[in-house]
Every structure is written in C-alpha cells, then in structure tokens.
Design a protein around this motif. Structure first.
Motif, PDB file in Angstrom:
ATOM      1  N   LYS A  73     -10.578  16.189  13.328  1.00 13.36           N
ATOM      2  CA  LYS A  73     -11.425  15.045  13.668  1.00 13.36           C
ATOM      3  C   LYS A  73     -12.803  15.148  13.023  1.00 13.36           C
ATOM      4  O   LYS A  73     -13.513  14.146  12.900  1.00 13.36           O
ATOM      5  CB  LYS A  73     -11.584  14.941  15.185  1.00 13.36           C
ATOM      6  N   LEU A  74     -13.193  16.350  12.639  1.00 15.82           N
ATOM      7  CA  LEU A  74     -14.539  16.567  12.098  1.00 15.82           C
ATOM      8  C   LEU A  74     -14.572  16.548  10.573  1.00 15.82           C
ATOM      9  O   LEU A  74     -15.599  16.854   9.972  1.00 15.82           O
ATOM     10  CB  LEU A  74     -15.097  17.904  12.606  1.00 15.82           C
ATOM     11  N   LEU A  75     -13.451  16.188   9.942  1.00 12.48           N
ATOM     12  CA  LEU A  75     -13.422  16.117   8.483  1.00 12.48           C
ATOM     13  C   LEU A  75     -14.079  14.820   8.007  1.00 12.48           C
ATOM     14  O   LEU A  75     -13.761  13.735   8.493  1.00 12.48           O
ATOM     15  CB  LEU A  75     -11.981  16.166   7.976  1.00 12.48           C
ATOM     16  N   PHE A  76     -15.005  14.944   7.044  1.00 10.32           N
ATOM     17  CA  PHE A  76     -15.547  13.764   6.378  1.00 10.32           C
ATOM     18  C   PHE A  76     -14.529  13.300   5.333  1.00 10.32           C
ATOM     19  O   PHE A  76     -14.183  14.060   4.428  1.00 10.32           O
ATOM     20  CB  PHE A  76     -16.874  14.083   5.684  1.00 10.32           C
ATOM     21  N   LYS A  77     -14.057  12.069   5.455  1.00  5.54           N
ATOM     22  CA  LYS A  77     -13.058  11.538   4.527  1.00  5.54           C
ATOM     23  C   LYS A  77     -13.737  10.623   3.514  1.00  5.54           C
ATOM     24  O   LYS A  77     -14.691   9.911   3.839  1.00  5.54           O
ATOM     25  CB  LYS A  77     -11.966  10.792   5.301  1.00  5.54           C
ATOM     26  N   ILE A  78     -13.233  10.631   2.280  1.00  2.00           N
ATOM     27  CA  ILE A  78     -13.832   9.875   1.181  1.00  2.00           C
ATOM     28  C   ILE A  78     -12.916   8.708   0.823  1.00  2.00           C
ATOM     29  O   ILE A  78     -11.721   8.906   0.552  1.00  2.00           O
ATOM     30  CB  ILE A  78     -14.043  10.775  -0.055  1.00  2.00           C
ATOM     31  N   LEU A  79     -13.454   7.497   0.820  1.00  2.00           N
ATOM     32  CA  LEU A  79     -12.663   6.328   0.469  1.00  2.00           C
ATOM     33  C   LEU A  79     -12.142   6.426  -0.961  1.00  2.00           C
ATOM     34  O   LEU A  79     -12.857   6.860  -1.875  1.00  2.00           O
ATOM     35  CB  LEU A  79     -13.499   5.051   0.598  1.00  2.00           C
TER      36      LEU A  79
END
Length: 453
Positions: free
Chosen positions: A62-68
């Motif tokens: 849940k704490l992962l920053f995801k990149i579009l």
C-alpha cells in the motif's frame, strides 16, 4: 499573482550546511563498509511493479508510489471498470512502474539479473534514496536515504556477526550510544507453532513488531482481530514480556520451544551470533529482544534493529537474513543477509545531540580578502598553491568593504582569513588571521599551509 513555490509533504530541501552533515554521515558509513570489503553498486530509482509488489506484505504494498504509464494509459479501460472505482485494479492497469520502497528487493533483482557476472559470496553496499507513500511525521519521511550492506551466496552466520560489528563501528564513530537488538524469525515461527497458530506467523509478527508504537493492549487486540484464540494470546504474554540477560532468555526459550525444531534452530543461530560477538568486545549494548519482528515477509533468520539510547526516535538501523527472496525472481537457494542504516534518522539524532565535528559545518579552510584587482590576481595564485596542498581555499570575488568580507567568513565558519595587501605582496608574506582566537601573524605561503594543516 504568482503561485507560492512548495515541495511535496514528506520531502525536504537540503542547504549547504545540511548537505555537509549528510555527506559526513554517508562518508562515515561508506568508509566502514569499505573496511569490511563491501563494494558499491546503484540501481534505478524506479522498478517494474512486478518486481516490487508482494515483497513487503500487504501493508508495504500500500505504501508503494506508482508511476502512471506514458501515453494513452486510459485507452484500454472501459467505462464499466471506471464505474467500479476499484483503485487497486485501476492502478494495476495504469501503472507498470513504481519508485523503489527499499534497496533490498532491487538488489535481489540485480543479483538474479547479473548472476553470471558475480563472484559468490557477493558483498555490496548501496547508498541511495527510497520512497514510501506513508503519512509524514517526526522522523518519518516519504523520500529518504538508505545505506545498505548485503551479503548473498553464503549461509554462514559469520556474516551476521560481521554486520553487527559494522553497526557497532559506525555508531561508535558517530558518538551515538545505541542498543543493538537481535531476534530470529525461526524463533517467532516456533512460538507460533507451539501456541497452535503456525498459519498466523505473518499476522503475529506484524502485530508484535508494533509493540513499541502502540503498547501491549493494542497488540493483543490486533492478535485477536487476526483470529488468534484467547488461549493463544495468553500463551504469548510471558514470551513477549520476557526479561533477564541474553543467556537467561536463550535458556528460557530452549525450554519453551523444546517441541519446535524450527524454534530451537533459531535459538541456536542467535546464540552463535551473541557468543561470537562477545570476543569482539562491542562498544554498544547488544540485546536479545523477542518482541522484535521486523514486519517484512522476506526475513527468514536473524533479524536486527538499532535504537538510539539518548533520543526518542524510531529504529535507526535494521535488517536480517532473507533466504527466500531471490527465489521469487527465479534463483532459488541463494541465501542473503543485510542491514540498512536510516541516514535521515541518524541525521536527526546527530543534530539533537550536537555530535557533528566542528569542521563539518565549514566550507573553505581559508578565505583571501579581496583588496583590488592586483591583489586578487596575486591571491588567486596563492589559493592555487594552497589547494594543491589539499586545503580548501576561497578568494572573495568582489573588492568590497572589509566588514562585508569578514561577515562572509564568519557566516561560513571559515577558520582562517588571509589579508594580502601591497606590503605583503612585496614581502612575499600573508597576514593570516585565526577567526576563532583573533590572533594574526605574518607567514610565507609554505608556512600558511603548514599552519593550517
């Protein structure tokens, strides 16, 4: 009206003084790693989400920053899928990459990808930023640096011993008093086994790991919430609150875990590390802490955490053995163990305790005052000679009032100021002023170099 500039919450700018202090931290850790034969690598800031997901447990994911994704990332998503408002499902469709959560999983990916090039055991260190979509608070940031050291390709517990020696050496150099806490995931698995909840080992360790943060009552509530019976929770209480010396704790756990082969193996592993470290005479406290769980799914053996004794702050170093991690990437049977220094928290501790060396806050060691074009040209040659001797030097760029130039030296904590006017140029001398004592003496450039050194 122009928009007021800002930065994202949980991130920070670092000025010159702060960077000097941070580099002191990085360089100290780097030097100790190198002393023990570790070699530096770097990995990209972003990884494929397939590399990151599922390695940190449900809370970590849940704490992962995801990149579009670039381009028309919405093109293949139907109106019905939008209407469902399933954020996790949409993120999986929109995002193929993410910012790294730590340095260990990217390292495991690196080892598998480059295994034909590596000589085992492979000892690497890595000092780079990581990102977590966490709630910012004191001592917890969304962007921060980790300083990792890992050994892969060796099952020997001597690696754990060496890593604890590194931890002790680093904090001794910093002057920070710490307690190095050690436990073993096999002990925790054994505990789960004897209370009849072997299938709940991850839930148990995640809950126990929060003991310092939320207290015993809340931990017990979480244990009940994940399905532990009241009897199992009661059996855990004396284990969680076990006290005494390390030897007494080990003896007690041998009795408690007598029926668990896995648990006894964990006790033996911890005993080996503790006994080996006795001979190395650590300067910091080493404690067996059975509440230490390290809430990451990939740890399988000894686990470590370091607490500062003189400052209220969370863990400033952690790590452990993670035998199964590279198997996820198609390379089973490769054992690994590592530690990670939390550079940002170490920064906060050093700042609160005022432990930075005085020279950390200064830039140049000597500033040449600018009296005019001729004098400045002469000072440039003198400064070049001083720099060749390995001493940092500045020539003030503008011929302005002496007071302004001296204020610059004070503001930048420059310890020496050189005054070279017409008479000094004629005599081949430098009027060197000690900014701390106010003492001033006339010296040749060679004498200036010797004096500053």
């Amino acid at each position: 009206m122009a928009q007021k500039p800002s930065i994202p919450k949980g991130t920070r700018d670092f000025g010159a003084v702060e960077m000097a202090r941070r580099n002191y931290i990085f360089n100290t850790i780097r030097e100790v790693y190198a002393l023990y034969g570790f070699r530096q690598i770097e990995t990209p800031a972003m990884e494929n989400l397939s590399t990151l997901m599922g390695k940190y447990g449900e809370e970590g994911d849940k704490l992962l920053f995801k990149i579009l994704n670039s381009g028309n990332f919405r093109g293949e998503v139907t109106a019905e899928e939008y209407a469902e408002k399933n954020s996790a499902q949409l993120a999986a469709r929109f995002c193929e990459k993410g910012l790294r959560y730590d340095l260990t999983v990217p390292f495991a990916r690196y080892v598998v990808q480059h295994r034909d090039e590596l000589q085992m055991p492979f000892k690497r260190y890595q000092i780079q930023p990581v990102w977590r979509a966490d709630r910012p608070q004191k001592g917890r940031y969304r962007e921060f640096y980790q300083c990792d050291a890992d050994v892969v390709g060796s099952d020997s517990l001597l690696n754990e011993v060496e890593l604890m020696q590194i931890v002790d050496e680093v904090f001794s150099r910093f002057g920070i008093r710490v307690c190095i806490k050690i436990n073993n995931r096999k002990i925790l698995s054994g505990i789960a086994e004897i209370i009849g909840a072997a299938d709940k080992i991850v839930d148990i360790t995640v809950a126990i790991d929060k003991l310092d943060k939320i207290g015993l009552d809340k931990v017990n509530e979480e244990l009940r919430a994940v399905g532990l019976s009241e009897e199992a929770v009661e059996k855990l209480q004396p284990i969680i609150s076990l006290s005494g010396t390390n030897e007494q704790k080990l003896d007690t756990m041998r009795q408690v875990l007598a029926a668990s082969e896995t648990g006894l193996k964990g006790v033996d592993e911890v005993a080996f590390v503790l006994n080996a470290l006795k001979a190395s005479e650590l300067r910091n406290e080493l404690e067996l802490d059975l509440t230490l769980a390290r809430g990451l799914n990939y740890y399988t053996g000894c686990i470590f955490e370091v607490k500062a004794l003189d400052v209220q702050i969370g863990s400033i170093t952690g790590g452990g053995r993670y035998d199964n991690l590279t198997g996820i990437f198609g390379l089973p049977g490769l054992s690994g163990v590592g530690i990670s220094f939390g550079a940002d928290r170490i920064y906060d501790v050093l700042t609160q305790l005022d432990l930075y060396p005085a020279e950390t806050n200064s830039g140049a060691r000597i500033l040449f005052i600018n009296f005019g074009a001729n004098e400045a040209a002469h000072c440039l040659r003198l400064a070049a000679a001083i720099r060749k001797a390995g001493i940092s030097a500045e020539v003030y760029p503008d011929s302005v009032k002496m007071k302004k130039q001296m204020s610059y030296a004070n503001a930048h904590k420059v310890p020496f100021v050189a005054l070279v006017g017409e008479s000094e140029m004629a005599e081949g001398k430098v009027a060197l002023k000690n900014m701390e004592t106010g003492e001033q003496q006339s010296l040749s450039i060679d004498e200036v170099i010797e004096h500053i050194k």
